[in-house]
Each structure stands twice: as C-alpha cells, then as structure tokens.
Scaffold this motif. Structure first.
Motif, mmCIF file in Angstrom:
data_model
loop_
_atom_site.group_PDB
_atom_site.id
_atom_site.type_symbol
_atom_site.label_atom_id
_atom_site.label_comp_id
_atom_site.label_asym_id
_atom_site.label_seq_id
_atom_site.Cartn_x
_atom_site.Cartn_y
_atom_site.Cartn_z
ATOM 1 N N ARG A 115 -7.248 -38.172 67.893
ATOM 2 C CA ARG A 115 -8.213 -37.394 68.792
ATOM 3 C C ARG A 115 -7.916 -36.056 68.495
ATOM 4 N NH1 ARG A 115 -4.216 -38.787 73.788
ATOM 5 N NH2 ARG A 115 -2.739 -38.609 72.334
ATOM 6 N N PRO A 116 -9.169 -35.470 68.629
ATOM 7 C CA PRO A 116 -9.462 -33.929 68.195
ATOM 8 C C PRO A 116 -8.944 -32.966 69.217
ATOM 9 C CG PRO A 116 -11.492 -34.791 69.180
ATOM 10 C CD PRO A 116 -10.688 -36.034 69.003
ATOM 11 N N ALA A 117 -8.475 -31.812 68.483
ATOM 12 C CA ALA A 117 -7.892 -30.822 69.386
ATOM 13 C C ALA A 117 -9.063 -30.314 70.426
ATOM 14 C CB ALA A 117 -7.397 -29.638 68.392
ATOM 15 N N PRO A 118 -8.572 -30.044 71.799
ATOM 16 C CA PRO A 118 -9.540 -29.632 72.580
ATOM 17 C C PRO A 118 -10.041 -28.171 72.294
ATOM 18 C CG PRO A 118 -7.470 -30.507 73.754
ATOM 19 C CD PRO A 118 -7.369 -30.427 72.254
ATOM 20 N N SER A 119 -11.158 -27.829 72.674
ATOM 21 C CA SER A 119 -11.759 -26.596 72.183
ATOM 22 C C SER A 119 -11.051 -25.554 73.158
ATOM 23 C CB SER A 119 -13.252 -26.417 72.625
ATOM 24 O OG SER A 119 -13.268 -26.686 73.965
ATOM 25 N N LEU A 120 -11.384 -23.946 72.766
ATOM 26 C CA LEU A 120 -10.718 -23.088 73.488
ATOM 27 C C LEU A 120 -11.432 -22.975 75.009
ATOM 28 C CD1 LEU A 120 -9.426 -20.300 73.754
ATOM 29 C CD2 LEU A 120 -11.320 -19.190 72.811
ATOM 30 N N PHE A 121 -12.721 -23.575 75.343
ATOM 31 C CA PHE A 121 -13.268 -23.622 76.610
ATOM 32 C C PHE A 121 -12.527 -24.484 77.527
ATOM 33 C CE2 PHE A 121 -15.969 -26.272 78.914
ATOM 34 C CZ PHE A 121 -16.466 -25.389 80.097
ATOM 35 N N PHE A 122 -12.112 -25.669 76.893
ATOM 36 C CA PHE A 122 -11.476 -26.683 77.627
ATOM 37 C C PHE A 122 -10.152 -26.352 78.268
ATOM 38 C CE2 PHE A 122 -8.945 -30.596 78.015
ATOM 39 C CZ PHE A 122 -9.379 -31.288 78.759
ATOM 40 N N ARG A 123 -9.368 -25.543 77.089
ATOM 41 C CA ARG A 123 -7.865 -25.332 77.391
ATOM 42 C C ARG A 123 -8.157 -24.211 78.257
ATOM 43 N NH1 ARG A 123 -7.764 -24.845 71.685
ATOM 44 N NH2 ARG A 123 -7.456 -22.578 71.644
ATOM 45 N N SER A 124 -9.074 -23.349 78.406
ATOM 46 C CA SER A 124 -9.201 -22.294 79.421
ATOM 47 C C SER A 124 -9.368 -22.888 80.712
ATOM 48 C CB SER A 124 -10.359 -21.256 78.875
ATOM 49 O OG SER A 124 -10.142 -20.759 77.761
ATOM 50 N N VAL A 125 -10.266 -23.726 80.822
ATOM 51 C CA VAL A 125 -10.608 -24.335 82.283
ATOM 52 C C VAL A 125 -9.358 -25.081 82.569
ATOM 53 C CG1 VAL A 125 -12.011 -26.187 83.410
ATOM 54 C CG2 VAL A 125 -13.117 -24.700 81.886
ATOM 55 N N MET A 126 -8.671 -25.804 81.774
ATOM 56 C CA MET A 126 -7.234 -26.351 82.059
ATOM 57 C C MET A 126 -6.348 -25.487 82.563
ATOM 58 S SD MET A 126 -7.731 -29.639 82.325
ATOM 59 C CE MET A 126 -6.066 -29.718 82.912
ATOM 60 N N LYS A 127 -6.329 -24.263 82.111
ATOM 61 C CA LYS A 127 -5.142 -23.573 82.283
ATOM 62 C C LYS A 127 -5.613 -22.928 83.997
ATOM 63 C CE LYS A 127 -2.754 -19.370 80.800
ATOM 64 N NZ LYS A 127 -2.591 -18.416 79.393
ATOM 65 N N LYS A 153 -20.955 -30.975 81.918
ATOM 66 C CA LYS A 153 -20.772 -31.618 80.780
ATOM 67 C C LYS A 153 -19.933 -31.543 79.951
ATOM 68 C CE LYS A 153 -24.003 -33.712 77.427
ATOM 69 N NZ LYS A 153 -25.463 -33.602 76.823
ATOM 70 N N LEU A 154 -19.863 -30.445 79.443
ATOM 71 C CA LEU A 154 -18.945 -30.159 78.229
ATOM 72 C C LEU A 154 -17.394 -30.368 78.614
ATOM 73 C CD1 LEU A 154 -18.598 -28.885 75.398
ATOM 74 C CD2 LEU A 154 -18.443 -26.610 76.410
ATOM 75 N N PHE A 155 -16.942 -29.980 79.975
ATOM 76 C CA PHE A 155 -15.671 -30.199 80.130
ATOM 77 C C PHE A 155 -15.405 -31.598 80.222
ATOM 78 C CE2 PHE A 155 -12.698 -30.954 83.562
ATOM 79 C CZ PHE A 155 -11.424 -30.163 83.307
#
Length: 446
Positions: free
Chosen positions: A11-23, A185-187
């Motif tokens: 599994r690819p590492a999540p992007s900075l955008f995804f990690r920020s939203v999850m935070k 979509k991206l998230f």
C-alpha cells in the motif's frame, strides 16, 4: 479475480493532504468524546445497546485475548454479519490455531455470532482515535476484512498505521455516497487506497470506482457472499439432485390449516400483507397467514384473533394470523413452507432482503419490484424465472392464490430456484478458498 497469486500488493504511503485531513478529523473525533457518551446513553435507553457490551464502544473489554493469530471481521448489521460468518467458518476450518474477532454495529447482529467456539464478538468502537487505538492495541489482529460499506476513517487509518492488511468484501457504495465522494474525490480515493484489495460483486461499482480512480485499481470482481449460507460453508454439499430430499422434509406446522408465509415484512408493508390475507380468506376457508415482521416491536395494530409465537398461543379454527415475534426461527419456517412472500421489496422504503435463505431451504420466493440494495442477486433469479416478481398488490395476490390452490406450481418454482442457487456454489467456495489462502500468507509472514 486472480486465484493464482495470493500476495497482497504493497500500500502506498498516504499523501500530505490525506494525513492533514485525517489529523483534523482525529482532533474533531477526540473533541466529540462527550457526544459519543451521550449517543451511548441514548442507545442504552432505547435498548439498542447491551449494557454488558456498551463499553466495547469505547475500546474497553473484559474478554481475554486468546493466544494465537486473530482475524478481524468488521460488519454492520445482520446481513453483513452472516457474510462474515461464512468467511469465519472457512478460516476456522483451515487454520486450527487462529481465532476470529467479529465486530458489529447493531445489537441484532450479535445474536447470530454468540457462543460459537473460537469466535469472539465485540461491538465496534466509536470512530474516535482514542477508542480505535485502544481497540487495536488490545486485540492486535493479523488482518481485517471489512464488509460492504463500513468505512470509518479513524478505524481504517489506525489499522493501516498498525500494519494490519485491510481487505474489502462485497464492497458497496450507495449513490448518495458516490455523490459525496465526488466532492471530496482525492480524500476518499486515498481512504479506499488504505485497503490492500477490495472485492465487489457489482460491475457497476467496480467500473465507477475505477473510472473515478478510487482505490488505485485495487477493485476486483468476485461472487457475492450473499449467495452462501454460513451453515453450508464447510459441507459444500448442495447440488440440484438434493432438492427432492429438501422438499420431502417439508411438514405442516398447523394441521387443518392451509397457510402461506410472509417473511422479513417491514412496518409499512404489514397493512398490505394483512389486506391480502383478508381478501384471500374470503375465497379460501381456514386460511392462515404466518407473518414474520422485520421489526416485531414496531407494529402492534394486529387483528383481535391474532396468535403470537412469543406467547406460545394455540392455533384455533378461527385463527387467521400467526405472528412470529421471536428471533432466530425464520429458517424453521422456510424449511416447512413451500413458498413465501419476501418483504423489504413491496414498497420503495425497503430495498430487498437475501432471497438465498428461503431458496436454500426449498422455499419458492415471491417478491416486489424494490430490490435496489441487491439488484445483482435478484436479477440472477428473475432472468432465469427462478423467482416471482409481483409489480403490484393485485399481481402479488394472484400469485399467492395460485400457489395455494395448485401446490405443484410452488414446487416447480422452488426446484427452479434451488437449481440457480446450486449453480453459484462452486465459484463461491473457490472464492472462500482464496480468502483463506490470503489469511495463511499473512499469518505465516507475521
């Protein structure tokens, strides 16, 4: 679906955008802890939670973790839990030292997984990072199977961070969710990308998700586990030749009464079913309706001469309605009835229920036109004329009357449906073998 390679893709590492939203989502979910306590209290008061298990919602349990690998299966309600049981029985058969942890969202679902050796049931934790992290630190599952549309962000992300492979089973996305996903979509693409692989029986869902780049190509077609009953997973003995044996076991529950069965009937459908019974009773003396409501506690306006199974009422000559207001007995009635009207399909509020359950017991199925929750399942039977589609109440009444007056017609219909059911079993058991092999690979690596 490739049955030759069991290796799960990295599994690819999540992007900075995804990690920020999850935070941000994680911070919000921690701040919402008082709200979760209020929700739990309201559910307790409404008897939607077991007082002995409500602590599970906060990641707390008094159940001892067994020594050995744990395979985690996460489901929502009864339908998904039955599918989870099919996977569980196969894994337990193939992996003697493993245990199964099944988490569910509803109280009703827990009743079908309790007291089974090597299967542990827990209510799913609320989607707060605090509760979810506590859950994973205690249970430490080797891998996770997520049934249908259960995709809670914290639950999935914490599983990913704990290096727990996520496998989606019968992956389903509603039209409402698809519209919501289009906005973010991206998230949601990256959320689905947390899965190692997802299986769906729907070509429509696969094509849409692939077109929208959700899941980065990890969506594969598979048979639907709605086609298999958990009790048959280990035996795998169903064949068209066995129909005669299934039919010969049918017996009348109520001697002296001609009866018909209406099962999984929703509250909004009950008045329709009662009206049909009233009209048929004018033409057929001593006709008895066996009614199994979907939610027995939500409808109480039954006629005076109604008999209730929970009260162990006797069936008298004047009794025209027998309400099965108990749980866990539906299969008994499928085994005895030659046909049934399957609810959840008569009015738009439904969406269809699993017609495999009556069909596997040699019970012909009559249903309405509303089965949008499982179109592939119903279409397979309709196309082969293995179920009766009643588009309106008048047609429904005529089909019931025909089966009552000419019982041979219901037997012919039952046999046709049973043959369709049997034709699906070989592919499903091959699919379950594949799922079991994935578990073996993961357990060996760990």
């Amino acid at each position: 679906m490739n049955h030759h390679s069991h290796t799960l893709p990295p599994r690819p590492a999540p992007s900075l955008f995804f990690r920020s939203v999850m935070k941000l989502y994680s911070i919000f979910s921690v701040g919402a802890i008082p709200l979760f306590w209020i929700i739990a209290k309201k559910r307790l008061n409404a008897k939607k939670e077991d007082p002995k298990k409500v602590q599970h919602r906060f990641g707390i349990t008094n159940v001892q973790r067994p020594k050995g690998p744990i395979i985690w299966l996460h489901a929502a309600s009864i339908g998904e839990t039955r599918m989870a049981l099919s996977i569980a029985y196969k894994i337990l058969q193939d992996h003697e030292k493993s245990y199964i942890l099944i988490t569910t969202q509803t109280l009703g679902a827990q009743t079908i997984v309790e007291n089974i050796p090597r299967i542990i049931h827990q209510m799913a934790p609320f989607d707060s990072r605090v509760y979810v992290k506590r859950f994973f630190l205690y249970w430490r599952p080797s891998c996770a199977f997520i049934l249908e549309s259960e995709r809670w962000p914290n639950l999935l992300y914490e599983a990913f961070k704990h290096h727990i492979p996520l496998i989606g089973i019968n992956t389903h996305v509603s039209e409402k969710s698809l519209r919501r996903w289009s906005i973010l979509k991206l998230f949601f693409s990256e959320l689905l990308g947390l899965f190692s692989v997802c299986f769906t029986p729907s070509k429509k869902i696969k094509e849409y998700l692939m077109h929208a780049s959700f899941g980065k190509g990890l969506i594969h077609l598979s048979p639907s586990l709605k086609y298999v009953l958990p009790s048959t997973v280990c035996a795998n003995t169903h064949s068209p030749e066995k129909f005669s044996s299934v039919w010969s076991k049918k017996k009348s529950f109520f001697k002296g009464h001609l009866y018909w069965l209406a099962s999984c009937i929703h509250v909004c459908e009950i008045p329709i079913i009662l009206k049909i019974q009233k009209n048929l009773s004018k033409q057929i003396p001593n006709l008895l309706l066996i009614l199994i409501p979907r939610h027995p506690d939500r409808f109480t306006d039954f006629p005076k001469n109604t008999a209730y199974r929970s009260k162990e009422d006797c069936i008298l000559e004047k009794t025209s309605l027998y309400v099965v207001d108990t749980f866990g007995e539906t299969q008994k009635f499928y085994q005895s009835a030659s046909f049934c009207v399957l609810g959840g399909s008569i009015t738009p509020e439904g969406g269809g229920h699993n017609l495999i359950e009556p069909v596997a017991e040699g019970c012909a199925v009559i249903h309405g036109p509303y089965f949008h929750h499982c179109p592939e399942l119903y279409s397979a039977f309709i196309e082969k004329k293995a179920s009766y589609l009643a588009k309106d109440v008048q047609t429904l009444t005529k089909i019931i009357q025909n089966f009552l007056i000419i019982p041979q017609n219901s037997k012919i219909q039952s046999q046709r449906a049973y043959e369709v059911y049997c034709s699906t079993q070989e592919e499903i058991h091959s699919y379950l073998d594949y799922i079991s092999s994935i578990c073996k690979e993961i357990i060996v690596k760990k």
